[in-house]
Structures are given as structure tokens and as C-alpha cells.
Design a protein around this motif. Structure first.
Motif, short mmCIF file in Angstrom:
data_model
loop_
_atom_site.label_atom_id
_atom_site.label_comp_id
_atom_site.label_asym_id
_atom_site.label_seq_id
_atom_site.Cartn_x
_atom_site.Cartn_y
_atom_site.Cartn_z
N ILE A 26 0.86 -1.19 0.00
CA ILE A 26 0.00 0.00 0.00
C ILE A 26 0.89 1.23 0.00
O ILE A 26 1.65 1.46 0.95
CB ILE A 26 -0.94 0.03 1.22
CG1 ILE A 26 -1.81 -1.23 1.26
CG2 ILE A 26 -1.81 1.29 1.18
CD1 ILE A 26 -2.67 -1.33 2.51
N VAL A 40 -8.61 5.49 -4.41
CA VAL A 40 -7.72 4.33 -4.46
C VAL A 40 -7.39 4.04 -5.91
O VAL A 40 -8.29 3.87 -6.74
CB VAL A 40 -8.36 3.08 -3.82
CG1 VAL A 40 -7.33 1.96 -3.70
CG2 VAL A 40 -8.94 3.41 -2.45
N TYR A 41 -6.10 3.99 -6.21
CA TYR A 41 -5.65 3.70 -7.56
C TYR A 41 -5.07 2.30 -7.64
O TYR A 41 -4.35 1.86 -6.74
CB TYR A 41 -4.56 4.69 -8.00
CG TYR A 41 -5.09 6.07 -8.37
CD1 TYR A 41 -5.39 6.39 -9.69
CD2 TYR A 41 -5.29 7.03 -7.39
CE1 TYR A 41 -5.88 7.64 -10.02
CE2 TYR A 41 -5.78 8.29 -7.71
CZ TYR A 41 -6.07 8.59 -9.03
OH TYR A 41 -6.55 9.84 -9.36
N THR A 42 -5.40 1.60 -8.73
CA THR A 42 -4.75 0.33 -9.02
C THR A 42 -4.17 0.41 -10.43
O THR A 42 -4.50 1.30 -11.21
CB THR A 42 -5.72 -0.86 -8.91
OG1 THR A 42 -6.85 -0.64 -9.76
CG2 THR A 42 -6.18 -1.03 -7.47
N SER A 61 -5.64 -6.75 -6.61
CA SER A 61 -5.49 -5.36 -6.19
C SER A 61 -6.81 -4.60 -6.35
O SER A 61 -7.21 -3.84 -5.46
CB SER A 61 -4.40 -4.67 -7.02
OG SER A 61 -3.15 -5.32 -6.87
N ALA A 98 -9.06 -2.78 -3.53
CA ALA A 98 -9.44 -1.37 -3.62
C ALA A 98 -10.91 -1.18 -3.24
O ALA A 98 -11.27 -0.25 -2.50
CB ALA A 98 -9.17 -0.84 -5.02
N HIS A 123 -12.48 4.62 -7.04
CA HIS A 123 -11.52 3.66 -7.59
C HIS A 123 -11.16 4.08 -9.00
O HIS A 123 -12.02 4.17 -9.88
CB HIS A 123 -12.13 2.24 -7.61
CG HIS A 123 -11.17 1.20 -8.09
ND1 HIS A 123 -11.57 -0.06 -8.48
CD2 HIS A 123 -9.82 1.22 -8.26
CE1 HIS A 123 -10.52 -0.77 -8.86
NE2 HIS A 123 -9.44 0.00 -8.73
N LEU A 165 3.31 0.85 -8.58
CA LEU A 165 2.41 -0.29 -8.48
C LEU A 165 2.80 -1.44 -9.40
O LEU A 165 2.05 -2.40 -9.53
CB LEU A 165 0.97 0.14 -8.81
CG LEU A 165 0.36 1.22 -7.92
CD1 LEU A 165 -1.07 1.52 -8.38
CD2 LEU A 165 0.38 0.82 -6.46
N VAL A 185 -1.84 -1.23 -4.16
CA VAL A 185 -2.73 -0.09 -4.37
C VAL A 185 -2.01 1.18 -3.97
O VAL A 185 -1.10 1.17 -3.13
CB VAL A 185 -4.05 -0.20 -3.58
CG1 VAL A 185 -4.82 -1.46 -3.95
CG2 VAL A 185 -3.80 -0.14 -2.07
#
Length: 426
Positions: A268, A285-287, A338, A342, A360, A368, A376
Motif C-alpha cells: 500500500i 484508491v488507484y490500481t 489489487s 481497492a 476507484h 504499483l 494499491v
């Protein structure tokens, strides 16, 4: 009926192989004496059976979407000149390749969404089988996010040490020399999951700065990362490590490199967002995705990926075209997990942390890109917003964020444990 690629399918597959890093798909005409060569893949009704010419050590499988596939990894196996037989409307193609000296992969292309059921390895270790169960699109996507399903071994098969089954085919730079690995804190039980928390920016890189009160992203992220660590240590359920526990600078490859070197189960990266619009607020939250989900996500990727460049010097020694990094099946599995985490993070942390409505997002973020570690990037709020900056820099706000993240982590690993116990006992 022989199962395989159509002419168009073979051409498409060849083109993809020219565009991506090869998945170690060299076919072997002969197999070593201590490994089971793949002799046949039989599809009979809804049952798939893979046969080997010698005993194998174990197997696991996972699902992939876009396009739909089943990836089957077999330990102690070698790809070979096997035959494909049988007929099933769900399976449109079967192929195999060699991931490592002792790990083979079989990929089944699916025409409709289906999951695996009743996975078994024969008592002599020379075959494995599973059923194909038709499911809805929604159920298939849920199964994709649940990760690997391990095959049960018969009781009379001697126990073997569990092997790490990740395969890396994307060239990833090693942890830079001279970077000490951080201490792992929490329970002294190596079987417990390890979470690595990365405090964004640091040292000569302050990150975003609130122009009115001077609050710096690097200070806020460190305090939040430390609060999350303390909350996780107090829970006693997982082990935890910080990529940095002071005001130091790490290049992006070192950050996820530390997580990979430690064998992290979850990574994280904590950040605080910034925008020209002072009204912008809330967590995101970025993936990872090779294509950003929107223009704002693309801007974030461009800003964060340049954190290694200072005064024109590329500290990461990487190409500027970060989007050209290519991803194999193993990384896609991590991306699916991931994305699932998220959604879980927003659900569990929402009582403690205000989120944006579009919470998201996807971006091609360098930090990442560890292909074998679910990761994430948590933008905990906008430091450019007066209310968010006050929340993020306050002890109460940092503790609230830590509680929300800890709840999500607890549920995430509890689910994995429950699935492992219910399906394969491990």
C-alpha cells in the motif's frame, strides 16, 4: 475432436507474442526424469483431466478476464508434445508453456464464464482433474478477484515444502545496492501475511504542498504510514514493514523493490492528492492499468512517475515511456486481486475516511508495477483542500485512516484464509 487455435486465433496469438515479453513458452520434446511431462489434456463433458508421464508435485489455478481464461500452474511438470482431446463448448483453445525449470502452465481459453470445481490430484500424482461450472459474469468476476485455487493432494502423497509459484516475465530492476531492507514488525510468525506500507515522497522530494498552510505531502504520508503500522502491530494479525520510517528519499523502483524482496503479500503506497481546484476533496484508491481510467488519473501517473527525475537526472535509470512496461498472466492475477482490495478498502474505511464518489481509478503508476505483489496507491485526501489538509495532518485524522485501512486488511486476509481452508486446506 482436436482442440486448439483457429487460423485467425493462431495469427492473433502470434501477433500478441511479438508485442509482449515471451511467457517462457518453449515447447520441450523430452522431459527430465524427475519431472512429469504433460502427456494429454482431455475434455470430457464438464470434466478436464490433465495427464502426465510421471508424478507431479502439486498444482494451482486462477481465472483471468478480458479475455476469459483459466491458467493452471503445475509444480514438478514439464511442457511437452501433449495431445488435446475431447469436446466442450466452454473451452475454445488450450496451450501450454514452461514458466521455470520445475513449473509448467496450461491455459484454457473460455467462450463463456466458468469456474473450477472439485480440483483433484490422482493418488499416483500422474494426473489432475477439475470440473467446469458455468456461472454468471458477476460470479466470474468475483472468482477472478479471489486469486488462486489450490488442488487437493491425496493423503498418500508425501508432503513437500510449499513452493512460491509466482513467475516473473516482466524485467523488473532489482532493489538498488546500498538500500537496507526495513525491519518487519508485529507477530514473530513467518506464516502470517506481510503488509508493506510505503509513505510517498520524502527527502528532497516534498510531494504536494498546501500553498496556504505549508503542509507537505511527504510529512503527512509518513505520519499516516506510521499510524497504519502501529494499528496493524496492535491487532497482532499480520506482519508489517515500512519502506521508510524517516524523512528519506527512495526512487520508485526501490519502494516496490523492497516489498518484493521481503515477499510482501500486500503493498500500500500512501499519498495525499493535489488539484488546482481547491474544492476537490476526498480519498481515492488507484490500481494499476496500462491505460489510465481518465484524464485526471493520467495526470497523476505523469506526476508520480517523474518523482525519480530531479534536475534532469533520471534517478531510476528507466525509460520515460513507463506505459511500455508489459504485463504477463501473473501480473494480471495481482492486478485483479489489487482491484478487489481497492473496493474492500473503500467499503471498510468509508466510516472513517471521506471518499470521492468515483473512489476507484486506474493509472499506469510505476510504484504499483511489482508483478507478483497485489498493490494499491491510496490517495488519502487532497492536501490542497483546507478541510482535507487539516484532517490528514491531525492525529485524530491519521488514527481514523489507520483504523479504516487496518479493517480492510483484516477482512482481505480473513477471506483468503477462509478460501484456502475451505478449498485446499492450505
Amino acid at each position: 475432436m482436436k482442440m486448439g487455435w483457429t487460423a485467425d486465433g493462431r495469427a492473433l496469438h502470434k501477433q500478441r507474442m511479438l508485442n509482449i515479453i515471451a511467457l517462457a513458452t518453449t515447447m520441450l520434446a523430452a522431459t527430465p526424469g524427475d519431472a512429469g511431462g504433460i502427456a494429454a489434456v482431455d475434455v470430457q463433458g464438464d470434466r478436464v483431466t490433465v495427464r502426465f508421464d510421471d508424478r507431479v508435485e502439486g498444482a494451482s489455478a486462477f481465472l483471468l478476464d478480458g479475455p476469459r481464461r483459466i491458467a493452471l500452474d503445475v509444480a514438478g511438470a514439464q511442457a511437452g508434445a501433449s495431445r488435446y482431446a475431447g469436446s466442450n463448448a466452454v473451452v475454445s483453445g488450450i496451450r501450454q508453456g514452461q514458466l521455470s525449470d520445475t513449473m509448467a502452465r496450461i491455459v484454457l481459453d473460455l467462450t463463456t464464464p466458468a469456474t473450477l470445481g472439485d480440483p483433484q490430484i490422482a493418488a499416483d500424482g500422474k494426473s489432475l482433474s477439475f470440473s467446469l461450472q458455468n456461472v454468471t459474469d458477476g460470479r466470474f468476476r468475483t472468482a477472478v478477484g479471489q486469486g488462486r485455487l489450490r488442488f487437493d493432494a491425496p493423503a498418500n502423497m508425501s508432503a513437500r515444502p510449499q513452493k512460491r509459484i509466482h513467475s516473473i516475465t516482466v524485467p523488473i530492476p532489482p532493489v538498488a545496492r546500498g538500500v537496507d531492507l526495513p525491519a518487519i514488525e508485529g507477530v514473530r510468525d513467518g506464516s502470517r501475511p506481510l503488509v508493506v506500507i510505503d509513505a510517498g515522497h520524502g527527502g528532497h522530494d516534498p510531494g504536494a504542498i498546501n500553498k496556504d498552510n505549508g503542509k507537505r505531502e511527504k510529512d503527512v504520508t509518513l505520519a499516516i504510514a506510521q499510524a497504519i503500522r502501529d494499528q496493524l502491530v496492535k491487532s497482532g494479525r499480520v506482519r508489517v514493514a515500512l519502506t521508510r520510517d524517516d524523512d528519506r528519499f527512495l526512487v520508485l523502483q526501490e519502494r516496490y523493490g523492497i516489498a518484493r524482496k521481503l515477499g510482501a503479500d500486500l503493498f500500500i503506497s500512501v499519498h495525499a492528492d493535489s488539484a488546482d481546484n481547491a474544492d476537490a476533496h476526498g480519498a481515492t484508491v488507484y490500481t494499476l492499468s496500462e491505460t489510465a481510467s481518465d484524464r485526471e488519473a493520467a495526470r497523476l501517473a505523469a506526476r508520480e512517475n517523474k518523482a525519480d527525475v530531479l534536475n534532469g537526472v533520471n534517478l531510476g535509470n528507466q525509460s520515460g515511456d513507463v506505459s511500455s512496461i508489459l504485463i504477463d498472466l501473473t501480473q494480471r492475477e495481482s492486478m485483479n486481486i489489487s482491484a478487489n482490495f481497492a473496493r474492500l478498502l473503500q467499503r471498510e474505511a468509508a466510516p472513517y475516511v471521506p471518499f470521492r464518489s468515483a473512489y476507484h481509478r486506474f493509472a499506469s503508476l510505476m510504484v504499483l508495477k511489482a508483478p507478483d505483489t497485489p498493490s494499491v496507491l491510496f490517495e488519502t485526501g487532497y492536501i490542497s483542500n483546507a478541510d482535507d489538509a487539516l484532517f490528514l495532518s491531525s492525529h485524530e485524522g491519521q488514527q481514523a485512516i489507520a483504523r479504516g485501512v487496518a479493517r480492510a486488511i483484516d477482512v482481505h486476509f480473513a477471506r483468503k484464509l477462509a478460501m484456502g481452508s475451505g478449498r485446499s486446506g492450505g
